[in-house]
Scaffold this motif. Structure first.
Motif, short mmCIF file in Angstrom:
data_model
loop_
_atom_site.label_atom_id
_atom_site.label_comp_id
_atom_site.label_asym_id
_atom_site.label_seq_id
_atom_site.Cartn_x
_atom_site.Cartn_y
_atom_site.Cartn_z
N ALA A 101 0.82 -1.22 0.00
CA ALA A 101 0.00 0.00 0.00
C ALA A 101 0.85 1.27 0.00
O ALA A 101 0.58 2.21 0.75
CB ALA A 101 -0.95 -0.02 1.19
N GLY A 102 1.88 1.30 -0.84
CA GLY A 102 2.71 2.49 -0.95
C GLY A 102 3.73 2.68 0.14
O GLY A 102 4.41 3.71 0.20
N CYS A 103 3.86 1.69 1.02
CA CYS A 103 4.82 1.77 2.11
C CYS A 103 5.72 0.54 2.11
O CYS A 103 5.38 -0.49 1.53
CB CYS A 103 4.12 1.89 3.46
N PHE A 104 6.86 0.67 2.76
CA PHE A 104 7.79 -0.45 2.94
C PHE A 104 7.72 -0.89 4.39
O PHE A 104 7.87 -0.08 5.30
CB PHE A 104 9.21 -0.03 2.59
N TYR A 105 7.45 -2.18 4.61
CA TYR A 105 7.34 -2.73 5.97
C TYR A 105 8.42 -3.79 6.18
O TYR A 105 8.72 -4.56 5.26
CB TYR A 105 5.96 -3.33 6.21
N CYS A 106 8.96 -3.82 7.38
CA CYS A 106 9.93 -4.85 7.74
C CYS A 106 9.74 -5.23 9.20
O CYS A 106 9.37 -4.41 10.04
CB CYS A 106 11.36 -4.38 7.47
N LEU A 112 7.25 -4.18 14.24
CA LEU A 112 7.03 -4.06 12.80
C LEU A 112 7.26 -2.61 12.43
O LEU A 112 6.59 -1.71 12.95
CB LEU A 112 5.60 -4.48 12.43
N MET A 113 8.21 -2.37 11.52
CA MET A 113 8.58 -1.02 11.13
C MET A 113 8.03 -0.71 9.74
O MET A 113 7.83 -1.61 8.92
CB MET A 113 10.11 -0.88 11.12
N GLY A 114 7.80 0.57 9.49
CA GLY A 114 7.27 0.98 8.19
C GLY A 114 7.84 2.31 7.75
O GLY A 114 8.25 3.14 8.58
N ALA A 115 7.87 2.51 6.42
CA ALA A 115 8.33 3.78 5.85
C ALA A 115 7.49 4.09 4.62
O ALA A 115 7.22 3.20 3.81
CB ALA A 115 9.81 3.72 5.48
N ASP A 116 7.09 5.35 4.47
CA ASP A 116 6.30 5.78 3.32
C ASP A 116 7.23 5.96 2.13
O ASP A 116 8.05 6.87 2.11
CB ASP A 116 5.59 7.10 3.66
N THR A 117 7.10 5.09 1.14
CA THR A 117 7.99 5.14 -0.02
C THR A 117 7.52 6.12 -1.09
O THR A 117 8.20 6.31 -2.08
CB THR A 117 8.13 3.74 -0.66
N THR A 118 6.36 6.73 -0.89
CA THR A 118 5.86 7.71 -1.86
C THR A 118 6.26 9.12 -1.48
O THR A 118 6.00 10.06 -2.24
CB THR A 118 4.33 7.62 -1.96
N ALA A 119 6.85 9.30 -0.33
CA ALA A 119 7.22 10.64 0.13
C ALA A 119 8.32 11.22 -0.74
O ALA A 119 9.21 10.50 -1.21
CB ALA A 119 7.67 10.59 1.59
N SER A 120 8.28 12.52 -0.95
CA SER A 120 9.28 13.17 -1.80
C SER A 120 10.62 13.29 -1.09
O SER A 120 11.67 13.32 -1.73
CB SER A 120 8.78 14.56 -2.21
N THR A 121 10.61 13.38 0.23
CA THR A 121 11.85 13.45 0.99
C THR A 121 12.32 12.05 1.34
O THR A 121 11.63 11.07 1.10
CB THR A 121 11.63 14.26 2.28
N ASN A 122 13.51 11.96 1.92
CA ASN A 122 14.05 10.65 2.28
C ASN A 122 13.15 9.97 3.31
O ASN A 122 12.83 10.55 4.35
CB ASN A 122 15.46 10.82 2.87
N PRO A 123 12.73 8.74 3.04
CA PRO A 123 11.84 8.04 3.98
C PRO A 123 12.59 7.63 5.25
O PRO A 123 13.79 7.40 5.23
CB PRO A 123 11.40 6.82 3.17
N GLN A 124 11.84 7.53 6.33
CA GLN A 124 12.41 7.11 7.60
C GLN A 124 11.56 5.99 8.18
O GLN A 124 10.34 6.03 8.13
CB GLN A 124 12.43 8.30 8.58
N LEU A 125 12.23 4.98 8.71
CA LEU A 125 11.52 3.88 9.35
C LEU A 125 10.96 4.33 10.70
O LEU A 125 11.64 5.02 11.46
CB LEU A 125 12.45 2.68 9.55
N ALA A 126 9.73 3.92 10.96
CA ALA A 126 9.10 4.20 12.24
C ALA A 126 8.30 2.97 12.65
O ALA A 126 7.94 2.14 11.81
CB ALA A 126 8.19 5.42 12.14
N VAL A 127 8.01 2.84 13.93
CA VAL A 127 7.24 1.71 14.42
C VAL A 127 5.83 1.78 13.86
O VAL A 127 5.11 2.77 14.07
CB VAL A 127 7.21 1.68 15.95
#
Length: 299
Positions: A198-203, A209-224
């Motif tokens: 759904a447009g995000c990267f999860y690991c 479980l961490m996630g990052a928004d891969t559609t963001a224009s700035t550098n993505p950051q992992l968050a819980v």
């Protein structure tokens, strides 16, 4: 591309060949015979569009029937390799069997059950990772140069991405920055499993479980994205998978069950509630669907 099931175009292909042979031999042609090879471009193109909308594998078979049909249909290689119209849909690559030829891989259509075998010399000297988020392309990394490529296994088109930085057994995760043609490191610790969803990267890490928004224009950051809850204390081995269960993010864990002092492998399924940030056990499993899982990927 070979198939273990009958091809839908086989009768048409045979018809075209027999018609051609009859013309060369000068023999009489059955008056009820239909010359499918002379189907004009308009109807043939319309049929091809509908076939392509369903499955690129059938579209490639349609083009392979005769030259006439190839001339009136678009070649996938004439379009960008990231054109989604020509990406495989509902096909998964099966695990390689012992003794199988390395460059040949079997693919299974999860909707029809059809199985095909594809010759892929592009896999030579490559690390083969999971498919992309839409399931169509295979992620490759060259063992010699660490150049990352996306492979369409049916059209055999390659898309080259920047070289990745070599990682030393840490499970470090990198994401390509679309603007700067480079990779952004998201995490340097141990990662158990990953999934674009759904447009995000999860690991999944050892703690959350961490996630990052891969559609963001700035550098993505992992968050819980979700706490593990009761699952955090579960005994599991390396087969822990993040799965897209028809638009629902779930975690599937293989565990060892103690049955009268006999340990047997079993599975537990957890639904990830991203809004609440928690994982909830799913007593009914994944809704009657099948999960194919190996050590490196799941689908």
């Amino acid at each position: 591309m070979s198939s273990t099931t009958a091809l839908p175009n086989k009768a048409v292909e045979t018809c075209c060949r027999q018609e051609k042979c009859a013309r060369i031999a000068g023999t009489a042609i059955d008056p009820n015979w239909t010359d499918w090879a002379d189907l004009i471009a308009g109807p043939a193109g319309l049929i091809a569009e509908r076939v392509l909308a369903d499955d690129v594998a059938d579209y490639l078979r349609f083009r392979a029937v005769c030259r006439t049909w190839r001339r009136c249909t678009a070649s996938p290689h004439a379009h960008d390799s990231l054109d989604r119209r020509f990406h495989p849909r509902r096909w998964i690559m099966l695990a390689q069997t012992l003794g199988a030829i390395r460059k040949r891989r079997d693919f299974l259509n999860i909707s029809t059950g059809e199985r095909i075998r594809v010759n892929l010399p592009e896999l030579r000297y490559q690390y083969v990772f999971r498919a992309t988020s839409d399931g169509g392309l295979i992620v490759l990394c060259d063992k010699r140069t660490y150049v990352v490529r996306l492979l369409n296994p049916l059209t055999r088109q390659l898309t080259t991405l920047p070289a990745a930085i070599r990682q030393q057994y840490t499970g470090s995760t990198q994401r390509r920055n679309g603007n700067d043609k480079q990779w952004t490191r998201l995490h340097t610790g141990h990662i158990i499993t990953t999934l674009p969803f759904a447009g995000c990267f999860y690991c999944l890490t050892e703690t959350a479980l961490m996630g990052a928004d891969t559609t963001a224009s700035t550098n993505p950051q992992l968050a819980v994205a979700s706490e593990l809850g009761d699952m955090g204390s579960a005994r599991y081995d390396q087969t822990v998978k993040l799965v897209d269960n028809d638009g629902e993010l779930v975690l599937v864990c293989r565990i060892m069950r103690d049955n009268n002092n006999t340990f047997r492998k079993g599975y537990e399924v957890y639904r990830v509630d991203l809004e609440a940030g928690i994982t909830l056990p799913m007593q009914q499993g994944i809704g009657g669907r099948a999960l194919f899982a190996i050590q490196s990927c799941s689908c």
